[in-house]
Enzyme design. Structure first.
Site, PDB file in Angstrom:
ATOM      1  N   PHE A 154       6.008  -7.924  18.942  1.00  6.20           N
ATOM      2  CA  PHE A 154       6.741  -8.275  17.710  1.00  6.20           C
ATOM      3  C   PHE A 154       8.086  -7.537  17.592  1.00  6.20           C
ATOM      4  CE2 PHE A 154       6.682  -6.905  12.987  1.00  6.20           C
ATOM      5  CZ  PHE A 154       7.603  -7.871  12.623  1.00  6.20           C
ATOM      6  N   ILE A 155       8.051  -6.218  17.465  1.00  2.00           N
ATOM      7  CA  ILE A 155       9.309  -5.513  17.171  1.00  2.00           C
ATOM      8  C   ILE A 155      10.167  -5.398  18.430  1.00  2.00           C
ATOM      9  CG2 ILE A 155      10.330  -3.481  16.074  1.00  2.00           C
ATOM     10  CD1 ILE A 155       7.616  -2.902  14.806  1.00  2.00           C
TER      11      ILE A 155
ATOM     12  N   ASP B 157       6.481  -4.985  30.155  1.00  3.25           N
ATOM     13  CA  ASP B 157       5.365  -5.271  29.240  1.00  3.25           C
ATOM     14  C   ASP B 157       4.143  -5.646  30.077  1.00  3.25           C
ATOM     15  OD1 ASP B 157       5.398  -6.338  25.959  1.00  3.25           O
ATOM     16  OD2 ASP B 157       3.644  -6.727  27.219  1.00  3.25           O
TER      17      ASP B 157
ATOM     18  N   ILE C 262       2.516   0.426  31.306  1.00  2.00           N
ATOM     19  CA  ILE C 262       3.212   1.726  31.266  1.00  2.00           C
ATOM     20  C   ILE C 262       2.322   2.877  31.760  1.00  2.00           C
ATOM     21  CG2 ILE C 262       4.935   1.131  29.503  1.00  2.00           C
ATOM     22  CD1 ILE C 262       3.165   2.764  27.489  1.00  2.00           C
TER      23      ILE C 262
ATOM     24  N   ASP D 259       5.019   5.514  10.357  1.00  2.00           N
ATOM     25  CA  ASP D 259       4.761   6.365   9.178  1.00  2.00           C
ATOM     26  C   ASP D 259       3.281   6.729   9.063  1.00  2.00           C
ATOM     27  OD1 ASP D 259       3.765   3.875   8.396  1.00  2.00           O
ATOM     28  OD2 ASP D 259       4.924   3.753   6.535  1.00  2.00           O
TER      29      ASP D 259
ATOM     30  N   LYS E 212      -0.854   7.722  18.010  1.00  2.00           N
ATOM     31  CA  LYS E 212       0.609   7.745  17.842  1.00  2.00           C
ATOM     32  C   LYS E 212       1.089   9.166  17.530  1.00  2.00           C
ATOM     33  CE  LYS E 212       3.098   4.622  17.818  1.00  2.00           C
ATOM     34  NZ  LYS E 212       3.853   3.966  18.914  1.00  2.00           N
TER      35      LYS E 212
ATOM     36  N   ASN F 165       5.878  -0.347   7.462  1.00  2.00           N
ATOM     37  CA  ASN F 165       5.404  -1.682   7.894  1.00  2.00           C
ATOM     38  C   ASN F 165       6.553  -2.665   8.051  1.00  2.00           C
ATOM     39  OD1 ASN F 165       2.971  -0.412   6.603  1.00  2.00           O
ATOM     40  ND2 ASN F 165       2.079  -2.353   7.227  1.00  2.00           N
TER      41      ASN F 165
ATOM     42  N   TYR G  47      -8.791  -6.910   1.991  1.00  2.00           N
ATOM     43  CA  TYR G  47      -9.727  -5.788   2.111  1.00  2.00           C
ATOM     44  C   TYR G  47      -9.854  -5.069   0.766  1.00  2.00           C
ATOM     45  CZ  TYR G  47      -8.816  -6.208   7.203  1.00  2.00           C
ATOM     46  OH  TYR G  47      -8.675  -6.651   8.482  1.00  2.00           O
TER      47      TYR G  47
ATOM     48  N   ARG H 272       1.834  -0.706   0.845  1.00  2.00           N
ATOM     49  CA  ARG H 272       2.612  -0.549   2.075  1.00  2.00           C
ATOM     50  C   ARG H 272       4.086  -0.685   1.716  1.00  2.00           C
ATOM     51  NH1 ARG H 272      -1.599   1.174   3.148  1.00  2.00           N
ATOM     52  NH2 ARG H 272      -2.981   0.759   4.916  1.00  2.00           N
TER      53      ARG H 272
ATOM     54  N   ASP I 211     -14.014  -3.371   2.859  1.00  2.01           N
ATOM     55  CA  ASP I 211     -12.794  -2.599   3.088  1.00  2.01           C
ATOM     56  C   ASP I 211     -12.708  -2.106   4.533  1.00  2.01           C
ATOM     57  OD1 ASP I 211     -10.404  -1.499   2.390  1.00  2.01           O
ATOM     58  OD2 ASP I 211     -11.198  -0.227   0.782  1.00  2.01           O
TER      59      ASP I 211
HETATM   60  P1  NAD Z   1       2.732  -5.468  19.088  1.00  5.15           P
HETATM   61  O1  NAD Z   1       1.272  -5.227  19.183  1.00  5.15           O
HETATM   62  O2  NAD Z   1       3.235  -6.737  18.478  1.00  5.15           O
HETATM   63  O3  NAD Z   1       3.386  -5.372  20.546  1.00  5.15           O
HETATM   64  C1  NAD Z   1       3.022  -4.403  21.470  1.00  5.15           C
HETATM   65  C2  NAD Z   1       3.544  -4.822  22.832  1.00  5.15           C
HETATM   66  O4  NAD Z   1       3.226  -3.783  23.769  1.00  5.15           O
HETATM   67  C3  NAD Z   1       2.905  -6.111  23.372  1.00  5.15           C
HETATM   68  O5  NAD Z   1       3.884  -6.952  23.936  1.00  5.15           O
HETATM   69  C4  NAD Z   1       1.949  -5.610  24.452  1.00  5.15           C
HETATM   70  O6  NAD Z   1       1.747  -6.542  25.516  1.00  5.15           O
HETATM   71  C5  NAD Z   1       2.685  -4.369  24.942  1.00  5.15           C
HETATM   72  N1  NAD Z   1       1.778  -3.407  25.576  1.00  5.15           N
HETATM   73  C6  NAD Z   1       0.589  -2.947  25.098  1.00  5.15           C
HETATM   74  N2  NAD Z   1       0.040  -2.097  25.979  1.00  5.15           N
HETATM   75  C7  NAD Z   1       0.915  -1.985  27.018  1.00  5.15           C
HETATM   76  C8  NAD Z   1       0.918  -1.227  28.228  1.00  5.15           C
HETATM   77  N3  NAD Z   1      -0.106  -0.430  28.536  1.00  5.15           N
HETATM   78  N4  NAD Z   1       1.973  -1.347  29.056  1.00  5.15           N
HETATM   79  C9  NAD Z   1       3.017  -2.168  28.734  1.00  5.15           C
HETATM   80  N5  NAD Z   1       3.054  -2.910  27.627  1.00  5.15           N
HETATM   81  C10 NAD Z   1       2.016  -2.812  26.773  1.00  5.15           C
HETATM   82  O7  NAD Z   1       3.307  -4.198  18.338  1.00  5.15           O
HETATM   83  P2  NAD Z   1       4.549  -4.065  17.323  1.00  5.15           P
HETATM   84  O8  NAD Z   1       4.072  -4.330  15.953  1.00  5.15           O
HETATM   85  O9  NAD Z   1       5.702  -4.808  17.873  1.00  5.15           O
HETATM   86  O10 NAD Z   1       4.817  -2.495  17.423  1.00  5.15           O
HETATM   87  C11 NAD Z   1       5.701  -1.979  18.401  1.00  5.15           C
HETATM   88  C12 NAD Z   1       5.769  -0.473  18.248  1.00  5.15           C
HETATM   89  O11 NAD Z   1       6.230  -0.142  16.948  1.00  5.15           O
HETATM   90  C13 NAD Z   1       4.427   0.227  18.415  1.00  5.15           C
HETATM   91  O12 NAD Z   1       4.635   1.420  19.127  1.00  5.15           O
HETATM   92  C14 NAD Z   1       3.985   0.526  16.979  1.00  5.15           C
HETATM   93  O13 NAD Z   1       3.180   1.689  16.954  1.00  5.15           O
HETATM   94  C15 NAD Z   1       5.318   0.747  16.315  1.00  5.15           C
HETATM   95  N6  NAD Z   1       5.397   0.435  14.877  1.00  5.15           N
HETATM   96  C16 NAD Z   1       4.981  -0.786  14.416  1.00  5.15           C
HETATM   97  C17 NAD Z   1       5.139  -1.095  13.056  1.00  5.15           C
HETATM   98  C18 NAD Z   1       4.731  -2.439  12.501  1.00  5.15           C
HETATM   99  O14 NAD Z   1       4.763  -2.625  11.288  1.00  5.15           O
HETATM  100  N7  NAD Z   1       4.357  -3.413  13.317  1.00  5.15           N
HETATM  101  C19 NAD Z   1       5.703  -0.153  12.186  1.00  5.15           C
HETATM  102  C20 NAD Z   1       6.093   1.096  12.700  1.00  5.15           C
HETATM  103  C21 NAD Z   1       5.937   1.367  14.050  1.00  5.15           C
HETATM  104  O1  DAU Z   2       2.942   1.489   8.619  1.00  7.22           O
HETATM  105  C1  DAU Z   2       3.255   1.094   9.911  1.00  7.22           C
HETATM  106  C2  DAU Z   2       2.068   0.398  10.530  1.00  7.22           C
HETATM  107  O2  DAU Z   2       1.959  -0.870   9.891  1.00  7.22           O
HETATM  108  C3  DAU Z   2       2.192   0.233  12.034  1.00  7.22           C
HETATM  109  O3  DAU Z   2       2.190   1.499  12.637  1.00  7.22           O
HETATM  110  C4  DAU Z   2       1.040  -0.611  12.593  1.00  7.22           C
HETATM  111  O4  DAU Z   2       1.236  -0.849  13.972  1.00  7.22           O
HETATM  112  C5  DAU Z   2       1.034  -1.936  11.848  1.00  7.22           C
HETATM  113  O5  DAU Z   2      -0.051  -2.739  12.303  1.00  7.22           O
HETATM  114  C6  DAU Z   2       0.924  -1.713  10.343  1.00  7.22           C
HETATM  115  O6  DAU Z   2      -0.373  -1.126  10.008  1.00  7.22           O
HETATM  116  P1  DAU Z   2      -1.193  -1.595   8.714  1.00  7.22           P
HETATM  117  O7  DAU Z   2      -2.612  -1.267   8.917  1.00  7.22           O
HETATM  118  O8  DAU Z   2      -0.523  -1.138   7.470  1.00  7.22           O
HETATM  119  O9  DAU Z   2      -0.921  -3.198   8.825  1.00  7.22           O
HETATM  120  P2  DAU Z   2      -1.905  -4.449   8.651  1.00  7.22           P
HETATM  121  O10 DAU Z   2      -1.025  -5.662   8.673  1.00  7.22           O
HETATM  122  O11 DAU Z   2      -3.051  -4.407   9.592  1.00  7.22           O
HETATM  123  O12 DAU Z   2      -2.483  -4.256   7.185  1.00  7.22           O
HETATM  124  C7  DAU Z   2      -1.615  -4.124   6.078  1.00  7.22           C
HETATM  125  C8  DAU Z   2      -2.488  -3.904   4.848  1.00  7.22           C
HETATM  126  O13 DAU Z   2      -3.208  -5.114   4.567  1.00  7.22           O
HETATM  127  C9  DAU Z   2      -3.545  -2.834   5.031  1.00  7.22           C
HETATM  128  O14 DAU Z   2      -3.703  -2.141   3.807  1.00  7.22           O
HETATM  129  C10 DAU Z   2      -4.820  -3.605   5.354  1.00  7.22           C
HETATM  130  C11 DAU Z   2      -4.629  -4.907   4.585  1.00  7.22           C
HETATM  131  N1  DAU Z   2      -5.239  -6.115   5.203  1.00  7.22           N
HETATM  132  C12 DAU Z   2      -4.947  -6.390   6.502  1.00  7.22           C
HETATM  133  C13 DAU Z   2      -5.481  -7.501   7.121  1.00  7.22           C
HETATM  134  C14 DAU Z   2      -5.174  -7.803   8.562  1.00  7.22           C
HETATM  135  C15 DAU Z   2      -6.050  -6.953   4.434  1.00  7.22           C
HETATM  136  O15 DAU Z   2      -6.272  -6.717   3.252  1.00  7.22           O
HETATM  137  N2  DAU Z   2      -6.568  -8.050   5.051  1.00  7.22           N
HETATM  138  C16 DAU Z   2      -6.341  -8.360   6.367  1.00  7.22           C
HETATM  139  O16 DAU Z   2      -6.891  -9.382   6.854  1.00  7.22           O
END
Ligand code: NAD
Ligand code: DAU
Length: 340
Positions: A11-12, A33, A60, A126, A157, A182, A210, A217, A275
């Site tokens: 995603f990111i 990747d 990696i 965070d 992390k 998030n 949940y 968030r 939850d």
């Molecule tokens: P994501 O799960 O969408 O993507 C992760 C990517 O990493 C995927 O393409 C996967 O194939 C690749 N990957 C996983 N294991 C691997 C490995 N061993 N070698 C190479 N590639 C590998 O995750 P995201 O939401 O895009 O998050 C990216 C980064 O940002 C993560 O480090 C996450 O902790 C951090 N982050 C995410 C959020 C969020 O809200 N999504 C917020 C803050 C920080």
């Molecule tokens: O804060 C940054 C983090 O945000 C990142 O480090 C993580 O990689 C990312 O996945 C995200 O974590 P969260 O646990 O906050 O995200 P998630 O989308 O899984 O859930 C957001 C909130 O919604 C959390 O309080 C759980 C709730 N939830 C989630 C799902 C999937 C529900 O209530 N129902 C659901 O089906």
């Protein structure tokens, strides 16, 4: 300038690649990747033929393959997005989180030491700070807030962050770390709250919230996160941690209601389910440091960002339909089938 972006099929990472190719047309971007369930090559289809872009399928944790690539590409900067990122999966199976998120980070930094680097940037979260109570809206995470993790994901992390800071102190590796709140936006894997609710609502399926849905968030549009990382790798101070967040706290239940309203779906689709174990109550970032040092501020307000995101999912069924019809079905059944 050559930048290795790990996890760029997720995603990111993918949004960061699009941002960098647009903003720095003279840079070479090499994406590595492993293509886990969360990595999707179709996400990168519009840049695959770009002359300044290369994709290589590498885990990696695979030291030999990583070293070979570093020798070939001699990168100036590495930005590490690669991770297992879903909290719920980490509760079911911590092992792969420890492997990728900790050991993978060590392998990448060892490669940086061996081949030399101008900057190693660790994309952190965070969640390493744990959570804040709902009744103390005056409290925020600063870069000095102690690490206090709740889930195997956040612990892995935090461990990686400590390792990054240790490589800075011990080996003088030029590192930076960002800890973001998030994200939401295009190409968000549908296991996460916002895309899951959009896709379920479109199919008139239950919207599984949940508990009471009161958890908070701090949501940031993904493009704003990418801009912040771009600033940090160019202007951030080596050895420093930067928090990234836009003061946009929302309760889960309110997000789900906003999505229902935007899609014209009834709130009766909402189902309160069991939850998450160890569920963090509230995340809230204090972004003062990145604002005052680097001038970063988010550009996209939540009302605009969520509408853009919903429109993207409406227009891009080709991207998410194959995901939700495949292996994801099994995951969904296991995670939500017996959740009462
Ligand atoms: P994501 O799960 O969408 O993507 C992760 C990517 O990493 C995927 O393409 C996967 O194939 C690749 N990957 C996983 N294991 C691997 C490995 N061993 N070698 C190479 N590639 C590998 O995750 P995201 O939401 O895009 O998050 C990216 C980064 O940002 C993560 O480090 C996450 O902790 C951090 N982050 C995410 C959020 C969020 O809200 N999504 C917020 C803050 C920080
Ligand atoms: O804060 C940054 C983090 O945000 C990142 O480090 C993580 O990689 C990312 O996945 C995200 O974590 P969260 O646990 O906050 O995200 P998630 O989308 O899984 O859930 C957001 C909130 O919604 C959390 O309080 C759980 C709730 N939830 C989630 C799902 C999937 C529900 O209530 N129902 C659901 O089906």
């Amino acid at each position: 300038m050559t930048i290795i972006v790990t996890g760029g099929a997720g995603f990111i990472g993918s949004n960061f690649i699009f941002h960098m190719l647009k903003e720095h047309p003279d840079y070479r971007i090499v994406c590595i990747d492993k293509l886990t369930y969360a990595g999707n090559l179709s996400t990168l289809k519009n840049v695959m033929d770009h002359s300044n872009f290369r994709f290589v399928k590498i885990d990696i944790c695979d030291r030999t393959a990583v070293y070979r690539l570093f020798e070939e590409e001699t990168p100036d900067i590495v930005v590490n997005f690669a991770a297992e990122s879903h909290v719920d999966r980490s509760i079911e199976n911590p092992d792969v989180f420890l492997q990728t998120n900790i050991m993978g980070t060590a392998v990448l930094m060892d490669a940086c030491r061996k081949f030399g680097i101008k900057r190693y940037h660790q994309v952190s979260t965070d969640e390493v700070y744990g959570d804040l109570p709902l009744d103390r809206p005056d409290l925020f995470f600063t870069e000095n807030t102690p690490l206090h993790t709740s889930s195997p994901y956040s612990s892995s992390k935090a461990a990686a962050d400590l390792l990054v800071l240790a490589y800075f102190r011990t080996y003088l590796l030029p590192v930076t770390i960002s800890r973001c709140s998030n994200n939401y936006g295009p190409y968000h894997f549908p296991e996460k709250l916002i895309p899951l609710m959009i896709i379920n609502a479109l199919a008139d399926k239950d919207l599984p919230v949940y508990g009471e849905g009161l958890n908070v968030r701090d949501w940031l549009y993904v493009e704003d996160h990418c801009k912040a990382i771009d600033l940090i790798i160019h202007k951030g101070r080596v050895g420093e941690v930067y928090n990234i967040g836009g003061h946009n706290e929302m309760k889960n239940i309110d997000i789900v209601k906003i999505i229902c309203k935007a899609l014209g779906k009834p709130e009766s689709l909402i189902k309160h389910v069991g939850d998450r174990k160890g569920h963090d109550m509230r995340y809230a970032i204090d972004p003062t440091k990145i604002h005052s040092e680097l001038g970063w501020l988010p550009d996209t307000k939540f009302a605009e960002g969520i509408q853009k995101t919903i429109d993207w999912y409406l227009k891009n069924e080709d991207w998410w339909k194959p995901i939700v019809s495949g292996e994801y079905q099994k995951y969904y059944e296991e995670m939500y089938g017996n959740r009462t």
